[in-house]
Design a protein around this motif. Structure first.
Motif, PDB file in Angstrom:
ATOM      1  N   VAL A 371       0.857  -1.177   0.000  1.00 23.06           N
ATOM      2  CA  VAL A 371       0.000   0.000   0.000  1.00 23.06           C
ATOM      3  C   VAL A 371       0.892   1.225   0.000  1.00 23.06           C
ATOM      4  CG1 VAL A 371      -1.799   1.267   1.224  1.00 23.06           C
ATOM      5  CG2 VAL A 371      -1.796  -1.222   1.250  1.00 23.06           C
ATOM      6  N   SER A 372       0.536   2.203  -0.819  1.00 24.75           N
ATOM      7  CA  SER A 372       1.358   3.402  -0.912  1.00 24.75           C
ATOM      8  C   SER A 372       1.378   4.136   0.421  1.00 24.75           C
ATOM      9  CB  SER A 372       0.812   4.325  -2.004  1.00 24.75           C
ATOM     10  OG  SER A 372      -0.518   4.721  -1.704  1.00 24.75           O
ATOM     11  N   PRO A 373       2.471   4.847   0.721  1.00 24.24           N
ATOM     12  CA  PRO A 373       2.559   5.567   1.995  1.00 24.24           C
ATOM     13  C   PRO A 373       1.430   6.547   2.230  1.00 24.24           C
ATOM     14  CG  PRO A 373       4.717   5.438   0.962  1.00 24.24           C
ATOM     15  CD  PRO A 373       3.721   4.921  -0.045  1.00 24.24           C
ATOM     16  N   ASP A 374       0.866   7.137   1.155  1.00 23.06           N
ATOM     17  CA  ASP A 374      -0.233   8.077   1.349  1.00 23.06           C
ATOM     18  C   ASP A 374      -1.587   7.378   1.460  1.00 23.06           C
ATOM     19  OD1 ASP A 374      -0.795   7.287  -1.244  1.00 23.06           O
ATOM     20  OD2 ASP A 374      -0.418   9.243  -2.147  1.00 23.06           O
ATOM     21  N   GLY A 375      -1.601   6.039   1.384  1.00 23.51           N
ATOM     22  CA  GLY A 375      -2.820   5.270   1.586  1.00 23.51           C
ATOM     23  C   GLY A 375      -3.825   5.346   0.466  1.00 23.51           C
ATOM     24  N   THR A 376      -3.437   5.811  -0.732  1.00 17.90           N
ATOM     25  CA  THR A 376      -4.398   5.971  -1.819  1.00 17.90           C
ATOM     26  C   THR A 376      -4.344   4.868  -2.865  1.00 17.90           C
ATOM     27  OG1 THR A 376      -2.867   7.307  -3.140  1.00 17.90           O
ATOM     28  CG2 THR A 376      -4.275   8.475  -1.556  1.00 17.90           C
ATOM     29  N   THR A 377      -3.292   4.065  -2.860  1.00 16.82           N
ATOM     30  CA  THR A 377      -3.106   3.069  -3.923  1.00 16.82           C
ATOM     31  C   THR A 377      -2.715   1.724  -3.344  1.00 16.82           C
ATOM     32  OG1 THR A 377      -2.332   4.829  -5.408  1.00 16.82           O
ATOM     33  CG2 THR A 377      -1.902   2.558  -6.077  1.00 16.82           C
ATOM     34  N   LEU A 378      -3.379   0.701  -3.823  1.00 20.11           N
ATOM     35  CA  LEU A 378      -3.038  -0.678  -3.500  1.00 20.11           C
ATOM     36  C   LEU A 378      -2.348  -1.301  -4.701  1.00 20.11           C
ATOM     37  CD1 LEU A 378      -3.340  -3.430  -1.928  1.00 20.11           C
ATOM     38  CD2 LEU A 378      -5.504  -3.685  -3.151  1.00 20.11           C
ATOM     39  N   ALA A 379      -1.248  -1.977  -4.472  1.00 22.79           N
ATOM     40  CA  ALA A 379      -0.535  -2.694  -5.535  1.00 22.79           C
ATOM     41  C   ALA A 379      -0.480  -4.170  -5.178  1.00 22.79           C
ATOM     42  CB  ALA A 379       0.870  -2.146  -5.707  1.00 22.79           C
ATOM     43  N   THR A 380      -0.743  -5.021  -6.164  1.00 22.36           N
ATOM     44  CA  THR A 380      -0.636  -6.460  -5.965  1.00 22.36           C
ATOM     45  C   THR A 380       0.236  -7.056  -7.053  1.00 22.36           C
ATOM     46  OG1 THR A 380      -2.635  -6.904  -7.278  1.00 22.36           O
ATOM     47  CG2 THR A 380      -2.905  -6.645  -4.885  1.00 22.36           C
ATOM     48  N   LEU A 381       0.918  -8.127  -6.702  1.00 26.22           N
ATOM     49  CA  LEU A 381       1.750  -8.861  -7.650  1.00 26.22           C
ATOM     50  C   LEU A 381       1.348 -10.324  -7.577  1.00 26.22           C
ATOM     51  CD1 LEU A 381       4.116  -8.594  -9.659  1.00 26.22           C
ATOM     52  CD2 LEU A 381       5.642  -9.163  -7.764  1.00 26.22           C
ATOM     53  N   SER A 382       0.830 -10.865  -8.676  1.00 25.98           N
ATOM     54  CA  SER A 382       0.342 -12.237  -8.693  1.00 25.98           C
ATOM     55  C   SER A 382       1.472 -13.202  -9.007  1.00 25.98           C
ATOM     56  CB  SER A 382      -0.778 -12.387  -9.727  1.00 25.98           C
ATOM     57  OG  SER A 382      -0.295 -12.100 -11.021  1.00 25.98           O
ATOM     58  N   ASP A 383       1.196 -14.498  -8.797  1.00 23.56           N
ATOM     59  CA  ASP A 383       2.248 -15.485  -9.023  1.00 23.56           C
ATOM     60  C   ASP A 383       2.559 -15.675 -10.500  1.00 23.56           C
ATOM     61  OD1 ASP A 383       0.000 -16.806  -9.827  1.00 23.56           O
ATOM     62  OD2 ASP A 383       0.264 -18.563  -8.545  1.00 23.56           O
ATOM     63  N   ASN A 384       1.706 -15.167 -11.395  1.00 22.98           N
ATOM     64  CA  ASN A 384       2.059 -15.154 -12.814  1.00 22.98           C
ATOM     65  C   ASN A 384       2.694 -13.823 -13.213  1.00 22.98           C
ATOM     66  OD1 ASN A 384      -0.222 -13.603 -12.592  1.00 22.98           O
ATOM     67  ND2 ASN A 384      -1.314 -14.544 -14.311  1.00 22.98           N
ATOM     68  N   LEU A 385       3.167 -13.076 -12.179  1.00 22.34           N
ATOM     69  CA  LEU A 385       3.950 -11.858 -12.346  1.00 22.34           C
ATOM     70  C   LEU A 385       3.195 -10.751 -13.067  1.00 22.34           C
ATOM     71  CD1 LEU A 385       7.422 -13.455 -13.097  1.00 22.34           C
ATOM     72  CD2 LEU A 385       6.653 -12.425 -10.982  1.00 22.34           C
ATOM     73  N   ILE A 386       1.944 -10.543 -12.665  1.00 20.30           N
ATOM     74  CA  ILE A 386       1.154  -9.407 -13.124  1.00 20.30           C
ATOM     75  C   ILE A 386       1.096  -8.386 -11.990  1.00 20.30           C
ATOM     76  CG2 ILE A 386      -1.085  -8.580 -13.924  1.00 20.30           C
ATOM     77  CD1 ILE A 386       0.385 -10.257 -15.969  1.00 20.30           C
ATOM     78  N   LEU A 387       1.634  -7.196 -12.225  1.00 19.83           N
ATOM     79  CA  LEU A 387       1.598  -6.105 -11.257  1.00 19.83           C
ATOM     80  C   LEU A 387       0.371  -5.255 -11.551  1.00 19.83           C
ATOM     81  CD1 LEU A 387       2.934  -4.305  -9.069  1.00 19.83           C
ATOM     82  CD2 LEU A 387       4.184  -3.193 -10.945  1.00 19.83           C
ATOM     83  N   SER A 388      -0.493  -5.077 -10.543  1.00 23.35           N
ATOM     84  CA  SER A 388      -1.752  -4.352 -10.733  1.00 23.35           C
ATOM     85  C   SER A 388      -1.900  -3.288  -9.659  1.00 23.35           C
ATOM     86  CB  SER A 388      -2.947  -5.311 -10.660  1.00 23.35           C
ATOM     87  OG  SER A 388      -2.827  -6.348 -11.620  1.00 23.35           O
ATOM     88  N   LEU A 389      -2.641  -2.227 -10.006  1.00 24.29           N
ATOM     89  CA  LEU A 389      -2.930  -1.130  -9.082  1.00 24.29           C
ATOM     90  C   LEU A 389      -4.434  -0.955  -8.922  1.00 24.29           C
ATOM     91  CD1 LEU A 389      -0.432   1.661 -10.173  1.00 24.29           C
ATOM     92  CD2 LEU A 389      -0.121  -0.078  -8.414  1.00 24.29           C
ATOM     93  N   TRP A 390      -4.849  -0.684  -7.693  1.00 26.74           N
ATOM     94  CA  TRP A 390      -6.231  -0.307  -7.389  1.00 26.74           C
ATOM     95  C   TRP A 390      -6.209   1.072  -6.752  1.00 26.74           C
ATOM     96  CZ3 TRP A 390      -4.734  -5.257  -7.663  1.00 26.74           C
ATOM     97  CH2 TRP A 390      -5.637  -6.217  -8.138  1.00 26.74           C
ATOM     98  N   ARG A 391      -7.215   1.886  -7.069  1.00 30.74           N
ATOM     99  CA  ARG A 391      -7.304   3.227  -6.500  1.00 30.74           C
ATOM    100  C   ARG A 391      -8.264   3.235  -5.320  1.00 30.74           C
ATOM    101  NH1 ARG A 391      -2.732   4.719  -8.691  1.00 30.74           N
ATOM    102  NH2 ARG A 391      -2.805   4.695 -10.963  1.00 30.74           N
ATOM    103  N   LEU A 392      -7.957   4.025  -4.352  1.00 30.15           N
ATOM    104  CA  LEU A 392      -8.784   4.172  -3.159  1.00 30.15           C
ATOM    105  C   LEU A 392      -9.302   5.594  -3.081  1.00 30.15           C
ATOM    106  CD1 LEU A 392      -9.770   2.935  -0.468  1.00 30.15           C
ATOM    107  CD2 LEU A 392      -7.668   3.778   0.564  1.00 30.15           C
ATOM    108  N   LYS A 393     -10.649   5.757  -3.028  1.00 25.36           N
ATOM    109  CA  LYS A 393     -11.243   7.093  -2.895  1.00 25.36           C
ATOM    110  C   LYS A 393     -11.116   7.538  -1.442  1.00 25.36           C
ATOM    111  CE  LYS A 393     -14.735   7.016  -6.519  1.00 25.36           C
ATOM    112  NZ  LYS A 393     -16.187   7.069  -6.801  1.00 25.36           N
TER     113      LYS A 393
END
Length: 393
Positions: A371-393
């Protein structure tokens, strides 16, 4: 706490995904759908946001669309659309993710050089007088006032190897604080904790195949709570500011909290199986999970008193193989819980013990989460090596 000062992340190998809620429950913030993702081929161990939350670093190799693979130690992506920014070598890791920290290096003459990570400015240097047959590893106390130099033999086949030793230095003037000859062991890692007064140190490891913590008095060489760690400890967490050690002893079916400054046990709790334990960010609360019991207890660190009991949905047929994983959000207000058997993530309000949300996930297993230090973005890395971002309102 026993966490890298460079990263606040959870690395797992479970067929589950982790969504984290940051902030008080009364704030109307929700997770948006996944906004962007990118393939990150290669072996990944680092997975961390920069302090300004504008970039995320992943080590290994990166392959741009229709371009040749670029291999580097650290690849930086922007957090708006995951465009690749640049590549950096591993010696830039601290300057990227913790620019205000200190870096210690040593030249061939044995001189220790202390630098500011972000600027590379040399602050001071001093002679270590390390034997040529030994190599050094460095780590700092939580307040950066003490530098620990762990001296190891370069050649493990040396017929007359020198003993592994630890030397403590004052970082403000380079004067020595003490030296400790460590007991013979298969290996020694750098200290995980150094008391602010430099009188006590704690190491993780020390015996091959075991996960343990060994605490020493620097003045006398006395080893605290040594007999408590002669077996495998499956879960350990350290609160570095106060010098508290929380651990799970599977063989003894108990969770124990120790004061590493004195070696005394403060309290213990019985467990039934596949337990884990972790501190919240400010060290005032512990999450003790027990897969076999299907519960998580939120405990007051000072007394061990149960503040809340969280009931989990666990497949009892798999309870002996399943371990509940827990992680506190950076502000400590939310506990994130992963269960491997039902592919669900639970979000709990730590103040009242209330379930906030339960989210299923049917994609590829998540390998890493941050989770980003400012708490606005979640990042995940899957076992098939896909890096994804989710936004937090």
């Amino acid at each position: 706490m026993r966490r890298s000062r460079i990263a606040y992340s959870l690395i797992i190998s479970l067929p589950a995904v982790l969504f984290v809620v940051i902030g008080a429950t009364q704030e109307r913030r929700t997770w948006l759908p996944r906004t962007t993702s990118v393939s990150v081929p290669g072996n990944v161990s680092l997975f961390q946001f920069t302090p300004d939350s504008q970039k995320i670093g992943v080590d290994g190799c990166y392959t741009p669309p229709f371009e040749e693979t670029i291999c580097s130690d650290i690849t930086l992506f922007d957090t708006q659309n995951l465009n690749r920014q640049r590549s950096e070598s591993t010696d830039k890791r601290q300057s990227l993710f913790e620019p205000h920290s200190l870096i210690a290096t040593q030249n061939s003459a044995g001189t220790i050089m202390l630098q500011r990570a972000g600027t590379g400015k040399l602050l001071r240097s001093w002679r270590s007088f390390k034997p040529q047959s030994q190599s050094s590893e460095f780590t700092f106390s939580a307040d950066w006032q003490i530098l620990a130099e762990l001296r190891k033999n370069k050649d493990p086949l040396d017929k007359k190897p020198l003993p592994t030793s630890l030397v403590l230095w004052n970082t403000n003037d380079g004067t020595p604080r003490g030296k400790l000859i460590l007991p013979e062991a298969d290996y020694w890692n750098s200290p995980s904790w150094i008391a602010a007064n430099g009188k006590m140190v704690a190491f993780e490891g020390g015996t091959s195949g075991h996960s343990e913590v060994r605490c020493f008095d620097m003045a006398t060489g006395q080893e605290w709570i040594q007999d408590r760690y002669n077996g495998i400890t499956d879960s350990i967490d350290i609160e570095t500011k106060r010098g508290l050690l929380a651990c799970i002893h599977e063989a003894q079916s108990s969770a124990v909290l120790y004061d590493m400054n004195t070696g005394k046990g403060l309290w213990h709790k019985k467990t039934t199986g596949n337990a884990s334990i972790t501190f919240n960010p400010d060290g005032t609360m512990l999450a003790l999970s027990d897969s076999k019991a299907g519960k998580i207890w939120l405990l007051a660190t000072k007394t061990g008193a149960i503040q809340h009991t969280l009931a989990m949905e666990i497949n009892q047929e798999k309870s002996n193989q399943t371990r509940i994983r827990t992680m506190f959000s950076p502000d400590g207000k939310t506990l994130v819980v992963i269960s491997a058997d039902d592919k669900k993530i639970s979000l709990w309000d730590t103040a009242i013990g209330k379930l906030l949300r339960r989210l299923p996930y049917n994609g590829s297993a998540i390998w890493g989460i941050n989770v980003s230090p400012d708490g606005t973005t979640l990042a995940t890395l899957s076992d098939n090596l896909i890096l994804s971002l989710w936004r937090l309102k």
